[in-house]
Design an enzyme around this catalytic site. Structure first.
Site, PDB file in Angstrom:
ATOM      1  N   ALA A 194     -15.124  15.216 -14.700  1.00  0.00           N
ATOM      2  CA  ALA A 194     -13.929  15.437 -13.891  1.00  0.00           C
ATOM      3  C   ALA A 194     -14.262  15.023 -12.463  1.00  0.00           C
ATOM      4  O   ALA A 194     -15.429  14.985 -12.075  1.00  0.00           O
ATOM      5  CB  ALA A 194     -13.535  16.898 -13.960  1.00  0.00           C
TER       6      ALA A 194
ATOM      7  N   GLY B 132     -16.568  16.498 -18.067  1.00  0.00           N
ATOM      8  CA  GLY B 132     -15.290  16.090 -18.658  1.00  0.00           C
ATOM      9  C   GLY B 132     -15.394  14.796 -19.447  1.00  0.00           C
ATOM     10  O   GLY B 132     -14.599  14.564 -20.363  1.00  0.00           O
TER      11      GLY B 132
ATOM     12  N   GLU C 248     -16.532  15.844 -22.778  1.00  0.00           N
ATOM     13  CA  GLU C 248     -15.409  16.558 -23.402  1.00  0.00           C
ATOM     14  C   GLU C 248     -14.324  15.584 -23.862  1.00  0.00           C
ATOM     15  O   GLU C 248     -13.737  15.753 -24.932  1.00  0.00           O
ATOM     16  CB  GLU C 248     -14.851  17.584 -22.412  1.00  0.00           C
ATOM     17  CG  GLU C 248     -15.864  18.696 -22.132  1.00  0.00           C
ATOM     18  CD  GLU C 248     -15.484  19.590 -20.971  1.00  0.00           C
ATOM     19  OE1 GLU C 248     -15.200  19.049 -19.874  1.00  0.00           O
ATOM     20  OE2 GLU C 248     -15.460  20.815 -21.143  1.00  0.00           O
TER      21      GLU C 248
ATOM     22  N   GLU D  81     -21.846  21.073 -15.596  1.00  0.00           N
ATOM     23  CA  GLU D  81     -20.989  21.857 -14.707  1.00  0.00           C
ATOM     24  C   GLU D  81     -21.725  23.009 -14.037  1.00  0.00           C
ATOM     25  O   GLU D  81     -21.426  23.372 -12.895  1.00  0.00           O
ATOM     26  CB  GLU D  81     -19.786  22.420 -15.483  1.00  0.00           C
ATOM     27  CG  GLU D  81     -18.760  21.382 -15.883  1.00  0.00           C
ATOM     28  CD  GLU D  81     -19.040  20.703 -17.219  1.00  0.00           C
ATOM     29  OE1 GLU D  81     -20.155  20.856 -17.760  1.00  0.00           O
ATOM     30  OE2 GLU D  81     -18.126  20.020 -17.723  1.00  0.00           O
TER      31      GLU D  81
END
Ligand code: HXC
Length: 263
Positions: A71, A114, A117, A137
């Site tokens: 992200a 992300g 993911e 993260e």
């Protein structure tokens, strides 16, 4: 359609079927970090490919160096709890998880946070030997937010998921394949060809049958074995109401290639 942060192409197919939708994440300066624009673009592309009857499978890929480095940290950094809550930040990535046609992630380089993911939201994960997966993260003072704590654990088990999520370390393609995260590893220079070949094979099947097969596998993550088996059997029986079952089995008996009509 032109997008700001991705490229959308269509490959192969004929007579209005069997084509492959090809999404390339394209924010090279940020190693394909997933900001709001990337999400908007991916969703718009998926909506377009969903509506396009000529498309039988979708590939999502990045660059040689990065599938996606996570992200967008710069976008997230200043946000408050209420910003995240009210925007239901990341929830819209569910669109990819709920996408009904088969999807392949073709991963080269970094698939972190992300990015890992996003790859796990796809049905098949083909990795270049250069791929690096991780959920870093925790090093940023947060935890995975697009399903990593749940999907990684289901994919590779508690032992390795805890190891990765608590230390934030990366794992290479070999380790990821051994652990069950990755469907196949190929030399980096063969990644895109292999992904296209695999997607083309899937797209040559009956699209509704491929969609139903995907649904049946995904069911196994949501229900008990007994209910899952019942779901499978009901759906299996229902396929005998389709033309494509008649065609597929007739083609086998007649020793020819089936011509599925998606009906
Ligand atoms: C924003 C990013 C980024 C990211 C890289 N960039 N990753 N920008 N968000 N996730 C930017 C860098 O700031 C830099 O921009 C440019 O991309 C190139 O990156 P470098 O770091 O210079 O490249 P390199 O030295 O090769 O290192 C590659 C890397 C590193 C190891 C992948 O970039 C890295 O650690 N990135 C962050 C990985 C990460 O923590 N991902 C998880 C994010 S959190 P400039 O402008 O400086 O040149 C997440 C989910 C959060 O995904 C869920 C909780 C809510």
């Amino acid at each position: 359609t032109e997008f700001e942060t991705i490229l959308l192409e269509r490959k192969g197919g004929s007579e209005g079927k069997g084509g492959v939708g090809w999404i390339t994440l394209n924010r090279p300066k940020a190693l394909n970090a997933l900001n709001a624009q990337v999400l908007d673009d991916v969703i718009a592309a998926l909506d377009e490919l969903d509506r396009d009857d000529s498309i039988g499978a979708v590939v999502i890929t990045g660059s040689d160096k990065a599938f996606a480095a996570g992200a967008d940290i710069k976008e997230m950094a200043p946000k408050s709890y209420m910003d995240m809550f009210l925007a239901d930040y990341f929830a819209r990535w569910d669109r990819l998880g709920n996408f009904r046609k088969p999807t392949i992630a073709a991963v080269s380089g970094y698939a972190l946070g992300g990015g890992c993911e996003l790859a796990m939201l796809c049905d098949i994960l083909i990795a270049a030997d250069t791929a690096k997966f991780g959920q870093p993260e925790i090093k940023l003072g947060v935890i995975p937010g697009i399903g990593g704590s749940q999907r990684l654990t289901r994919a590779i088990g508690k032992a390795k998921a805890m190891d990765l999520i608590l230390t934030g370390r990366n794992m290479g393609a070999e380790e990821a394949e051994r652990a069950g995260l990755v469907s196949r590893i190929v030399p980096a220079d063969q990644l895109l060809d292999t992904a296209l070949e695999t997607a083309t094979t899937i797209a040559s099947m009956s699209l509704p049958v491929a969609m139903i097969a995907k649904e049946a596998v995904n069911r196994s993550f949501e229900t008990t074995l007994g209910e899952g088996l019942l779901f499978e059997r009901r759906v299996f029986h229902s396929l005998f109401a389709t033309d494509d079952q008649k065609e597929g089995m007739a083609a086998f008996v007649e020793k020819r290639t089936p011509n599925f009509t998606n009906s």
